[in-house]
Design a protein around this motif. Structure first.
Motif, PDB file in Angstrom:
ATOM      1  N   TYR A  91       0.877  -1.226   0.043  1.00 23.64           N
ATOM      2  CA  TYR A  91      -0.225  -0.112   0.090  1.00 23.64           C
ATOM      3  C   TYR A  91       0.955   1.112   0.070  1.00 23.64           C
ATOM      4  N   TYR A 103      -6.387   9.296   0.065  1.00 22.36           N
ATOM      5  CA  TYR A 103      -6.226   8.717  -1.205  1.00 22.36           C
ATOM      6  C   TYR A 103      -5.019   7.823  -1.090  1.00 22.36           C
ATOM      7  N   THR A 105      -3.109   3.545  -2.989  1.00 23.27           N
ATOM      8  CA  THR A 105      -3.136   2.512  -3.705  1.00 23.27           C
ATOM      9  C   THR A 105      -2.835   1.347  -3.208  1.00 23.27           C
ATOM     10  N   GLN A 106      -3.685   0.255  -3.292  1.00 18.61           N
ATOM     11  CA  GLN A 106      -3.436  -0.948  -2.561  1.00 18.61           C
ATOM     12  C   GLN A 106      -3.214  -2.017  -3.691  1.00 18.61           C
ATOM     13  N   THR A 113      -5.438  -4.485  -8.349  1.00 16.29           N
ATOM     14  CA  THR A 113      -5.140  -3.162  -7.712  1.00 16.29           C
ATOM     15  C   THR A 113      -6.105  -2.489  -7.353  1.00 16.29           C
ATOM     16  N   TYR A 114      -6.060  -1.600  -6.371  1.00 10.30           N
ATOM     17  CA  TYR A 114      -7.214  -0.737  -6.146  1.00 10.30           C
ATOM     18  C   TYR A 114      -6.562   0.709  -5.844  1.00 10.30           C
ATOM     19  N   GLU A 115      -7.205   1.681  -6.319  1.00  9.38           N
ATOM     20  CA  GLU A 115      -6.610   3.203  -6.341  1.00  9.38           C
ATOM     21  C   GLU A 115      -7.684   4.052  -6.096  1.00  9.38           C
TER      22      GLU A 115
END
Length: 239
Positions: A91, A103, A105-106, A113-115
């Motif tokens: 992360y 905010y 990004t994981q 990926t999640y952003e």
């Protein structure tokens, strides 16, 4: 009149020792009894400012901002990779009270990926999720699940645009089947379309169109029937 010299006042030695023992400012690496280590800035014996923490149990490393002993601000959390010779990001982004916040990004895996926005360690707000099957969701999140308005685009470019609840299609929406040249518009409940309409949509240029176009509906008042059905479903589902 004789002059009396005032004796110098001395602080007890323990106060000086205690002051010198306090950690403040920039320090070299400090080791905990469990072998955790921290290198960076301190204030009042607490990690405060820029610093790097390494946990002995997991070998995880955090590099970033601290505030009174907790991760606050911007920082990156990394774990050892499978080779054991390097690190991979888990992360990178905002933190508050030791939790992902703001905010960030994981990186769930090499293909997921999640952003987007976080609140108290969970995906909440606007965000974009890239899945392992090449589908992409972009929209609103709440409590770590898709909630609110969002678009899910599949690997073949078919997409759903509409309302979500706890990771399921739930409420008004449209499903575009671009490969077939059709679109469904209606109301979903628990990921199932309950009522709506089907129309041809770009069928002439679709890569794999249906054999026949959708025939015209001969109901006398199509719109009235649809509205009544949608209202009944939305009342039943408390939408």
């Amino acid at each position: 009149m004789p002059y009396l010299k005032t004796p110098r006042q001395f602080e007890p030695l323990w106060k000086e020792w205690d002051y010198n023992a306090d950690k403040r400012g920039l320090r070299h690496t400090v080791f905990s009894v469990n072998a955790d280590q921290y290198t960076g800035e301190w204030q009042d014996n607490l990690k405060h400012g820029k610093g790097t923490q390494k946990w002995a149990a997991t070998q995880a490393i955090f590099e970033g901002d601290w505030k009174y002993g907790k991760r606050n601000g911007f920082g990156t959390l990394s774990y050892p990779d499978n080779s054991g010779k390097g690190y991979k990001k888990l992360y990178s982004g905002g933190w508050k009270n030791d939790k992902k916040h703001g905010y960030g990004t994981q990186f769930y895996s090499a293909t997921e990926t999640y952003e987007g926005e976080w609140f108290a360690g969970k995906r909440s707000g606007w965000g974009r999720m890239y899945y392992a099957d090449d589908s992409i969701y972009e929209g609103e999140w709440y409590n770590d699940k898709r909630n609110g308005q969002g678009m899910l685009r599949l690997a073949n470019d078919n997409r759903f645009e509409g309302t979500w609840h706890d990771d399921l299609k739930h409420g008004p929406g449209k499903f575009f089947f671009l490969d077939k040249g059709q679109v469904l518009e209606g109301v979903w409940a628990d990921d199932i379309m309950k009522c709506g309409t089907a129309e041809d949509f770009g069928r002439e240029t679709a890569p794999d169109p249906t054999t026949y176009p959708i025939p015209d509906c001969t109901v006398e008042d199509t719109e009235k029937v649809l509205i009544e059905a949608e209202n009944r479903i939305m009342n039943d589902q408390d939408l």
